[in-house]
Structures are given as C-alpha cells and as structure tokens.
Design a protein around this motif. Structure first.
Motif, PDB file in Angstrom:
ATOM      1  N   ARG A   3       0.831  -1.206   0.000  1.00 36.49           N
ATOM      2  CA  ARG A   3       0.000   0.000   0.000  1.00 36.49           C
ATOM      3  C   ARG A   3       0.864   1.254   0.000  1.00 36.49           C
ATOM      4  NH1 ARG A   3      -4.945  -1.239   4.314  1.00 36.49           N
ATOM      5  NH2 ARG A   3      -5.911  -2.932   3.106  1.00 36.49           N
ATOM      6  N   ILE A   4       1.972   1.209   0.740  1.00 38.98           N
ATOM      7  CA  ILE A   4       2.871   2.362   0.780  1.00 38.98           C
ATOM      8  C   ILE A   4       3.491   2.607  -0.592  1.00 38.98           C
ATOM      9  CG2 ILE A   4       5.021   3.256   1.753  1.00 38.98           C
ATOM     10  CD1 ILE A   4       4.327   1.812   4.344  1.00 38.98           C
ATOM     11  N   ARG A   5       3.929   1.523  -1.238  1.00 45.93           N
ATOM     12  CA  ARG A   5       4.510   1.662  -2.570  1.00 45.93           C
ATOM     13  C   ARG A   5       3.483   2.170  -3.571  1.00 45.93           C
ATOM     14  NH1 ARG A   5       8.110  -3.932  -3.104  1.00 45.93           N
ATOM     15  NH2 ARG A   5       9.675  -3.372  -1.518  1.00 45.93           N
ATOM     16  N   TRP A   9       3.669   5.602  -5.782  1.00 48.04           N
ATOM     17  CA  TRP A   9       3.530   5.649  -7.239  1.00 48.04           C
ATOM     18  C   TRP A   9       2.394   6.582  -7.652  1.00 48.04           C
ATOM     19  CZ3 TRP A   9       6.734   4.435 -10.913  1.00 48.04           C
ATOM     20  CH2 TRP A   9       7.735   3.486 -10.683  1.00 48.04           C
ATOM     21  N   LEU A  10       1.315   6.587  -6.889  1.00 50.19           N
ATOM     22  CA  LEU A  10       0.193   7.466  -7.218  1.00 50.19           C
ATOM     23  C   LEU A  10       0.577   8.935  -7.106  1.00 50.19           C
ATOM     24  CD1 LEU A  10      -2.799   5.618  -5.513  1.00 50.19           C
ATOM     25  CD2 LEU A  10      -2.253   5.744  -7.950  1.00 50.19           C
ATOM     26  N   VAL A  11       1.530   9.209  -6.229  1.00 46.82           N
ATOM     27  CA  VAL A  11       2.017  10.582  -6.103  1.00 46.82           C
ATOM     28  C   VAL A  11       3.106  10.868  -7.125  1.00 46.82           C
ATOM     29  CG1 VAL A  11       3.183  12.207  -4.565  1.00 46.82           C
ATOM     30  CG2 VAL A  11       1.402  10.709  -3.663  1.00 46.82           C
ATOM     31  N   ALA A  12       3.997   9.892  -7.356  1.00 51.52           N
ATOM     32  CA  ALA A  12       5.148  10.115  -8.221  1.00 51.52           C
ATOM     33  C   ALA A  12       4.754  10.267  -9.686  1.00 51.52           C
ATOM     34  CB  ALA A  12       6.149   8.979  -8.066  1.00 51.52           C
ATOM     35  N   LEU A  13       3.786   9.503 -10.156  1.00 51.24           N
ATOM     36  CA  LEU A  13       3.425   9.544 -11.567  1.00 51.24           C
ATOM     37  C   LEU A  13       2.845  10.896 -11.992  1.00 51.24           C
ATOM     38  CD1 LEU A  13       1.975   5.950 -12.146  1.00 51.24           C
ATOM     39  CD2 LEU A  13       4.155   6.900 -12.945  1.00 51.24           C
ATOM     40  N   PRO A  14       1.883  11.465 -11.260  1.00 47.20           N
ATOM     41  CA  PRO A  14       1.414  12.805 -11.652  1.00 47.20           C
ATOM     42  C   PRO A  14       2.506  13.873 -11.553  1.00 47.20           C
ATOM     43  CG  PRO A  14      -0.161  11.760 -10.182  1.00 47.20           C
ATOM     44  CD  PRO A  14       1.070  10.920 -10.164  1.00 47.20           C
ATOM     45  N   MET A  15       3.375  13.766 -10.539  1.00 48.26           N
ATOM     46  CA  MET A  15       4.460  14.731 -10.417  1.00 48.26           C
ATOM     47  C   MET A  15       5.441  14.608 -11.572  1.00 48.26           C
ATOM     48  SD  MET A  15       3.727  16.543  -7.840  1.00 48.26           S
ATOM     49  CE  MET A  15       5.273  17.408  -7.614  1.00 48.26           C
TER      50      MET A  15
END
Length: 275
Positions: A3-5, A9-15
C-alpha cells in the motif's frame, strides 16, 4: 508495504508528468534553436544532428538584443529597488503601527491583487501620456511599481506581523524614533523577506510583455521580452532564429531560479506561519 509503494507511485506519476510538461517546452525550444531552417522545415520534432550556434549569434546581433537586455536590466533594477523601499515601509506601518484606517488600507492593497492589468491599462496609459512618460524609463518603472506594489505590501505586511511587538517597544524605549526602528530593527529583520520578494518582483518585471509594450512602443526602448516577440515578425520564415531569441531571454530567468529557488519558495510563503 504494498500500500505504501502504491501510494508513492500514485504521487510520483502525476508529479513526473507535471515535471515533463514543464521541461519539454524548454527542451523543444533548445532543440529548434540548434537546427538550421531546412532541418526545421523537414522535421521540427526530430533531434538536431549538429549544433548550429549561428542562430544564437544572429538573434543577438541582427535583432539588437544587447540593447534590449540593457533596457531590461535598467528598468528591472530601479523598479525592484522602489518596490522594496516602498513595500517595506508600508509593510512596517500596516503591521506594527496602529492608526485609523490601517485595516481598511491593507484590505484595499489586498483587493488590488485581484484587479487584472487589462482593466486599468487604458487609464494608466492616459495618465502616463499626460505626464509625458510614455517611451521613457521612468514611465515603465512607475508602471511596474504601480502593478506589483500591492503584492509587495501584502507579503511584507504578513512577514512583519510575525515580529513580536515587544521588539519595537524595546527599541522605542532605547530612544529610537519610528524611522530609527524601521532602519535599525525592522529592515535588517526583514532581509530574508526582502530578498525573496525582490527576486519574485524581478522575475515578474523581467518576464512582462504587456506593460512594457504599452509603455515602451518604440524599437529603441524595448525590453528583452518585447524584443524577442519582434523576432517573430522580422524572421517570419526562420523559426530557429526566433527560438534562439526565446532561449537567450529565458537563460537569466532559469539561472536565477536554479540558484535562488529556496528564496523564491520562502517569498511565496512569507507570513504564512509565525515563528
């Protein structure tokens, strides 16, 4: 852990997508500026095979960008100096001095932030024309001061409000006048905010096109950004030369941001928290 990963990823991809969308125009402009006109016509998106630095030389010499650069440096330097002087004084007065109408005056400055320049450009041009300030350095400097002063006053007021009132009271007990408190106490304490606000105002003035085009219509008094826009008409069929001019104008802004990005972030959040 999964869940942490997933959250990362959900934060890293839009950024990452946002960063790519921000960097791509710069990379595309640099690539076009290094192409010949024939290479650009044949395929504008492919990477250039060789670096053609002649485009930068042509944009600099033929278009007279050295003169435009000097105009921008003169105007931005004096405009930022006036903005910091007036803004720091107004911020000190509105945050530390209690006088009738101070709150209303601050609200007026705050409301001025929401007025687009297009609303006041015609009255401003008439006032400047009546004062014979069109096509002069003082005219453009005063226009920049009028446009960006509410922003400067708002940030400086917010920053000075975080200064404990006991410091000012102690300075007055020591025999300082109001001007002495401002010059000896408040001005040094406000140095971080002044640096941040000064950088932001310098970027605003440097990147401006509309105000400069309105106040400086003649070719000899154009600022760098307006001079770059004129390349599109003069070299209408030579897009690489135009891209080279855009790249030259963007370099000072990029260098400023790379070295002073922390101060820029502090200026945006100045006064947001007390400490």
């Amino acid at each position: 852990m999964s869940r942490i990963r997933l959250g990362r990823w959900l934060v890293a991809l839009p950024m990452a997508a946002l960063a790519l969308a921000t960097v791509y125009p710069l990379l595309f402009t640099t690539n076009v500026a290094m192409k010949t006109r024939r290479e650009y016509i044949l395929d504008r998106f492919s990477p250039t095979r060789t670096l053609h630095w002649d485009n930068l030389t042509a944009a600099w010499n033929t278009a007279g960008m050295a003169r435009y650069l000097l105009n921008s440096v003169i105007v931005v330097t004096f405009a930022v100096a006036l903005l910091l002087l007036i803004g720091s004084m107004a911020g000190f007065a509105l945050s530390q001095l209690r006088f009738r109408g101070s709150s209303a005056l601050f609200l007026v400055c705050l409301a001025a932030l929401f007025i687009p320049f297009q609303v006041i450009m015609v009255p401003l041009a008439r006032i400047m024309a009546d004062g014979r300030l069109i096509d002069t350095y003082p005219g453009l400097i005063l226009a920049y001061v009028a446009q960006f002063l509410p922003f400067t006053v708002f940030l400086m007021t917010s920053y000075y409000r975080a200064v404990p009132a006991e410091i000012m009271d102690a300075a007055r007990i020591d025999g300082n006048s109001l001007y002495g408190v401002y010059r000896r106490i408040m001005l040094p304490m406000g140095a971080p905010a002044l640096l941040s606000v000064g950088i932001l105002n310098a970027l605003f003035c440097w990147n401006d096109v509309l105000i400069s085009l309105l106040m400086m219509p003649s070719a000899d008094h154009r600022t760098l950004m307006v001079g770059v826009t004129s390349l599109r008409g003069q070299y209408s069929d030579n897009i690489p030369t135009f891209a080279a001019g855009v790249l030259i104008a963007a370099v000072p802004v990029l260098v400023t941001y790379l070295f002073l990005q922390r101060q820029i972030a502090d200026g945006i959040t100045a006064g947001a928290t007390k400490g």
